[in-house]
Write a protein that holds these residues in place. Structure first.
Motif, PDB file in Angstrom:
ATOM      1  N   PHE A 110       0.085   0.219   9.964  1.00  0.00           N
ATOM      2  CA  PHE A 110      -0.293   1.548  10.448  1.00  0.00           C
ATOM      3  C   PHE A 110      -0.541   2.442   9.239  1.00  0.00           C
ATOM      4  O   PHE A 110       0.361   2.742   8.472  1.00  0.00           O
ATOM      5  CB  PHE A 110       0.812   2.136  11.320  1.00  0.00           C
ATOM      6  N   GLY A 111      -1.757   2.876   9.068  1.00  0.00           N
ATOM      7  CA  GLY A 111      -2.081   3.715   7.926  1.00  0.00           C
ATOM      8  C   GLY A 111      -3.076   3.022   7.000  1.00  0.00           C
ATOM      9  O   GLY A 111      -3.710   2.033   7.378  1.00  0.00           O
ATOM     10  N   PRO A 112      -3.236   3.585   5.808  1.00  0.00           N
ATOM     11  CA  PRO A 112      -2.434   4.673   5.220  1.00  0.00           C
ATOM     12  C   PRO A 112      -2.668   6.023   5.898  1.00  0.00           C
ATOM     13  O   PRO A 112      -3.773   6.308   6.345  1.00  0.00           O
ATOM     14  CB  PRO A 112      -2.907   4.705   3.766  1.00  0.00           C
ATOM     15  N   PHE A 113      -1.609   6.831   5.967  1.00  0.00           N
ATOM     16  CA  PHE A 113      -1.718   8.162   6.553  1.00  0.00           C
ATOM     17  C   PHE A 113      -0.997   9.168   5.659  1.00  0.00           C
ATOM     18  O   PHE A 113       0.034   8.853   5.056  1.00  0.00           O
ATOM     19  CB  PHE A 113      -1.156   8.199   7.979  1.00  0.00           C
ATOM     20  N   ALA A 114      -1.581  10.349   5.563  1.00  0.00           N
ATOM     21  CA  ALA A 114      -1.020  11.401   4.720  1.00  0.00           C
ATOM     22  C   ALA A 114      -0.103  12.302   5.539  1.00  0.00           C
ATOM     23  O   ALA A 114      -0.323  12.509   6.740  1.00  0.00           O
ATOM     24  CB  ALA A 114      -2.134  12.229   4.090  1.00  0.00           C
ATOM     25  N   TRP A 143       1.996  10.092   1.105  1.00  0.00           N
ATOM     26  CA  TRP A 143       1.331   9.172   2.016  1.00  0.00           C
ATOM     27  C   TRP A 143       2.035   7.824   1.976  1.00  0.00           C
ATOM     28  O   TRP A 143       2.769   7.515   1.022  1.00  0.00           O
ATOM     29  CB  TRP A 143      -0.154   8.998   1.667  1.00  0.00           C
ATOM     30  N   THR A 144       1.826   7.042   3.013  1.00  0.00           N
ATOM     31  CA  THR A 144       2.474   5.730   3.087  1.00  0.00           C
ATOM     32  C   THR A 144       1.744   4.839   4.070  1.00  0.00           C
ATOM     33  O   THR A 144       0.843   5.282   4.801  1.00  0.00           O
ATOM     34  CB  THR A 144       3.957   5.873   3.490  1.00  0.00           C
ATOM     35  N   ILE A 145       2.155   3.581   4.104  1.00  0.00           N
ATOM     36  CA  ILE A 145       1.670   2.581   5.063  1.00  0.00           C
ATOM     37  C   ILE A 145       2.892   1.994   5.754  1.00  0.00           C
ATOM     38  O   ILE A 145       3.877   1.640   5.078  1.00  0.00           O
ATOM     39  CB  ILE A 145       0.870   1.465   4.361  1.00  0.00           C
ATOM     40  N   CYS A 146       2.841   1.900   7.061  1.00  0.00           N
ATOM     41  CA  CYS A 146       3.934   1.298   7.831  1.00  0.00           C
ATOM     42  C   CYS A 146       3.495  -0.101   8.269  1.00  0.00           C
ATOM     43  O   CYS A 146       2.589  -0.250   9.092  1.00  0.00           O
ATOM     44  CB  CYS A 146       4.276   2.159   9.043  1.00  0.00           C
ATOM     45  N   THR A 147       4.131  -1.115   7.692  1.00  0.00           N
ATOM     46  CA  THR A 147       3.864  -2.502   8.078  1.00  0.00           C
ATOM     47  C   THR A 147       4.903  -2.905   9.107  1.00  0.00           C
ATOM     48  O   THR A 147       6.109  -2.727   8.890  1.00  0.00           O
ATOM     49  CB  THR A 147       3.937  -3.429   6.856  1.00  0.00           C
ATOM     50  N   LYS A 159       0.629  -0.323  -0.190  1.00  0.00           N
ATOM     51  CA  LYS A 159      -0.543  -1.186  -0.280  1.00  0.00           C
ATOM     52  C   LYS A 159      -0.579  -2.143   0.896  1.00  0.00           C
ATOM     53  O   LYS A 159       0.417  -2.362   1.584  1.00  0.00           O
ATOM     54  CB  LYS A 159      -0.526  -1.958  -1.598  1.00  0.00           C
ATOM     55  N   LYS A 160      -1.768  -2.682   1.123  1.00  0.00           N
ATOM     56  CA  LYS A 160      -1.985  -3.738   2.110  1.00  0.00           C
ATOM     57  C   LYS A 160      -2.459  -4.974   1.352  1.00  0.00           C
ATOM     58  O   LYS A 160      -3.603  -5.022   0.904  1.00  0.00           O
ATOM     59  CB  LYS A 160      -3.051  -3.329   3.129  1.00  0.00           C
ATOM     60  N   ASP A 161      -1.593  -5.954   1.200  1.00  0.00           N
ATOM     61  CA  ASP A 161      -1.998  -7.171   0.504  1.00  0.00           C
ATOM     62  C   ASP A 161      -1.098  -8.327   0.914  1.00  0.00           C
ATOM     63  O   ASP A 161      -0.208  -8.193   1.760  1.00  0.00           O
ATOM     64  CB  ASP A 161      -1.982  -6.964  -1.014  1.00  0.00           C
ATOM     65  N   THR A 162      -1.318  -9.455   0.261  1.00  0.00           N
ATOM     66  CA  THR A 162      -0.584 -10.671   0.604  1.00  0.00           C
ATOM     67  C   THR A 162       0.909 -10.515   0.335  1.00  0.00           C
ATOM     68  O   THR A 162       1.746 -11.033   1.096  1.00  0.00           O
ATOM     69  CB  THR A 162      -1.143 -11.854  -0.202  1.00  0.00           C
ATOM     70  N   GLU A 163       1.266  -9.792  -0.729  1.00  0.00           N
ATOM     71  CA  GLU A 163       2.678  -9.616  -1.061  1.00  0.00           C
ATOM     72  C   GLU A 163       3.451  -8.951   0.077  1.00  0.00           C
ATOM     73  O   GLU A 163       4.597  -9.312   0.356  1.00  0.00           O
ATOM     74  CB  GLU A 163       2.808  -8.772  -2.345  1.00  0.00           C
ATOM     75  N   GLU A 164       2.806  -7.986   0.730  1.00  0.00           N
ATOM     76  CA  GLU A 164       3.480  -7.303   1.836  1.00  0.00           C
ATOM     77  C   GLU A 164       3.669  -8.234   3.031  1.00  0.00           C
ATOM     78  O   GLU A 164       4.680  -8.169   3.727  1.00  0.00           O
ATOM     79  CB  GLU A 164       2.678  -6.063   2.246  1.00  0.00           C
ATOM     80  N   SER A 197      -8.443  -9.952   5.059  1.00  0.00           N
ATOM     81  CA  SER A 197      -8.464 -10.969   4.005  1.00  0.00           C
ATOM     82  C   SER A 197      -7.064 -11.354   3.537  1.00  0.00           C
ATOM     83  O   SER A 197      -6.786 -12.528   3.270  1.00  0.00           O
ATOM     84  CB  SER A 197      -9.290 -10.457   2.816  1.00  0.00           C
ATOM     85  N   TRP A 198      -6.143 -10.354   3.443  1.00  0.00           N
ATOM     86  CA  TRP A 198      -4.801 -10.656   2.962  1.00  0.00           C
ATOM     87  C   TRP A 198      -3.946 -11.394   3.995  1.00  0.00           C
ATOM     88  O   TRP A 198      -2.853 -11.838   3.695  1.00  0.00           O
ATOM     89  CB  TRP A 198      -4.093  -9.377   2.509  1.00  0.00           C
TER      90      TRP A 198
END
Length: 514
Positions: free
Chosen positions: A317-321, A348-352, A369-374, A400-401
């Motif tokens: 969800f996000g990123p949102f400010a 701002w943040t991203i909720c995974t 961030k949104k990536d494979t590590e997350e 892709s991630w």
């Protein structure tokens, strides 16, 4: 004297035509909506009248006569007239039907009921005989009278008709006379009087339409089938288009389900599902050639999910400010809520997050961030939390991630016998969604509810305050479904788009709330 009888206005029209010269019988018949023979009959009457033989005519409309029907007395009629005083004398409280039944007992081959009532009513008026009127309204309570008076002044004809009927009946008017006033049949007037006497004002109010459950279920099935169709590409059905047209949907629906639905009906059904057709063509169709296979795989997993298996719907969800947000809220009519277009972000943040479908539980964390590590972090977190399960399934979109080589390699390591033996973790299975099919991602529905409840109309002072509100929202939601494990979703929360369950006719994502 012929028994032909038409309205006085039509008789006068024929008389005027004769006074103005020759009359065209065919044109007069069409204009007055009567037969040619009837026109001829009245022409003869007017000509006879002109020759000095009035024949029962009376003058109207400035000298033009109208003719009243006169029935020559016969033996049957004379018998009726002679016996009526005797029949009435037996019981003054009798109804017209009772009198007719007594008449038949004496003359079995006498008049039928309609003919009897015609002669009887004429005789009763001439002799000033008043029978008890069982259909008359005898009392009107004060509260009902207020409502009826308001109805009578209303511009709603339906209410006006019923108020006139009840109030006129209360003033001893017959159903036949009231029927003429409201331009309704006497039977219908009697029905309204009877309903009022039995049920009061409620008997006159418009009754709610009873829904046929079978029809409702069939319509619901058609709407679900249509949503399933628009989720898929037209090319899967041999249509060389990149998007659905109404005509194509109609043809395809008939081929697939054996039932014809017109384009206008399809358009109405899609609107009721909350879709604008142009928006549906842009958002709801997946171009993935393996759409059916991937969708069927997810459905198969869920249908056969074991008691020691869990299925997770995953997304970010996000990123949102964090800043002042707009949205729908209750305000006075004279006020308008506003928020500045240009604002300084407070962070701002991203909720995974992952939604476990069988127990309706949300697991989440925040990142930048949104990536494979997350994704690896989320999987490892869930392996620890659900360590006692046998297998965990993960379903996510085609980002892709979500399908990187690093993630696939990590999952292979997690599923290796050596790793599972040491760490005692369940197997990890993947059930990816078709490309561009976020509308099937169940967690999107939860995110939409989160946005409307926590993000819209917000003005948090800091990022930490916003995270605290989100944490509390998910905690409250999880606790609720622990206490109430049945499927809930929109009926209980009133904010999520659909019930949190995988279904190919669902549209879990609404772009307005992201």
């Amino acid at each position: 004297m012929a028994r032909t009888r038409i309205a006085e206005k039509k008789q006068i029209s024929i008389g005027r035509m004769l006074l103005n010269g020759a009359i065209n019988i065919r044109q007069a018949s069409r204009k007055l909506a009567i037969s040619r023979n009837t026109v001829k009959s009245y022409i003869k009457k007017y000509k006879a009248f002109a020759d000095g033989c009035p024949g029962g005519a009376v003058y109207q409309d400035g000298g033009i006569p109208v003719f009243k029907n006169e029935y020559p007395p016969n033996d049957k009629y004379q018998e009726l007239i002679n016996v009526l005083p005797l029949l009435i004398g037996l019981d003054k409280s009798a109804s017209a039907k009772d009198v007719w039944l007594r008449y038949l007992a004496i003359y079995p081959n006498g008049y039928n009921r309609s003919a009897f009532c015609l002669h009887f009513s004429k005789w009763a008026k001439e002799n000033k005989v008043v029978l008890r009127n069982f259909s008359q309204v005898l009392t009107i309570p004060a509260e009902d009278l207020k409502i009826l008076k308001r109805w009578r002044k209303s511009s709603d004809r339906r209410k006006w008709e019923r108020s006139v009927v009840i109030m006129e009946s209360f003033h001893s008017k017959s159903a036949a006379d009231i029927a003429i006033k409201v331009d309704r049949g006497a039977d219908k007037v009697s029905d309204w009087i009877r309903d009022y006497k039995a049920k009061g004002i409620k008997g006159l109010e418009k009754q709610p339409r009873r829904a046929n459950k079978d029809i409702i279920n069939r319509i619901k099935e058609k709407r679900d089938n249509l949503v399933r169709l628009i989720h898929e590409s037209p090319k899967l059905y041999g249509i060389n288009r990149t998007s659905w047209f109404l005509a194509d949907l109609s043809t395809t629906y008939q081929k697939v389900y054996g039932v014809y639905i017109s384009g206008s009906t399809i358009s109405a059904y899609l609107k009721k599902e909350g879709y604008v057709y142009r928006k549906a063509r842009e958002v709801l169709t997946s171009p993935d050639p393996d759409f059916r296979e991937k969708k069927d795989k997810i459905a198969s997993i869920l249908q056969n999910l074991g008691s020691k298996e869990k299925f997770f719907s995953v997304d970010e969800f996000g990123p949102f400010a964090v800043k002042m947000k707009g949205g729908r809220s209750l305000v006075k009519r004279s006020e308008r809520k506003t928020f500045p277009q240009i604002q300084k972000s407070k962070g701002w943040t991203i909720c995974t997050a992952a939604l476990e479908l069988s127990q309706n539980q949300i697991t989440h964390f925040y990142s930048q961030k949104k990536d494979t590590e997350e994704m690896i972090k989320l999987i490892d977190l869930l392996l620890i939390k659900y360590q006692n399960e046998e297998k965990l399934y993960f379903s996510w979109d085609a980002a892709s991630w979500h399908a990187s080589k690093k993630l696939v390699s990590h999952i292979e390591q997690l599923n290796s016998d050596s790793y599972r033996l040491i760490h005692k973790t369940p197997l990890v299975g993947l059930a990816p969604l078709p490309a561009s099919a976020q509308f099937l991602n169940v967690i999107e529905s939860v995110f939409s509810g989160l946005a409307k409840s926590i993000i819209h109309n917000s003005d948090y002072t800091s990022l930490d305050e916003c995270k605290a509100a989100i944490n509390l929202y998910f905690k409250t939601r999880n606790n609720h479904f622990i206490l109430h494990p049945q499927k809930a979703g929109n009926k209980i929360w009133g904010k999520e788009l659909v019930v949190p369950a995988f279904k190919d006719s669902h549209n879990c994502k609404d772009p307005k709330f992201r």
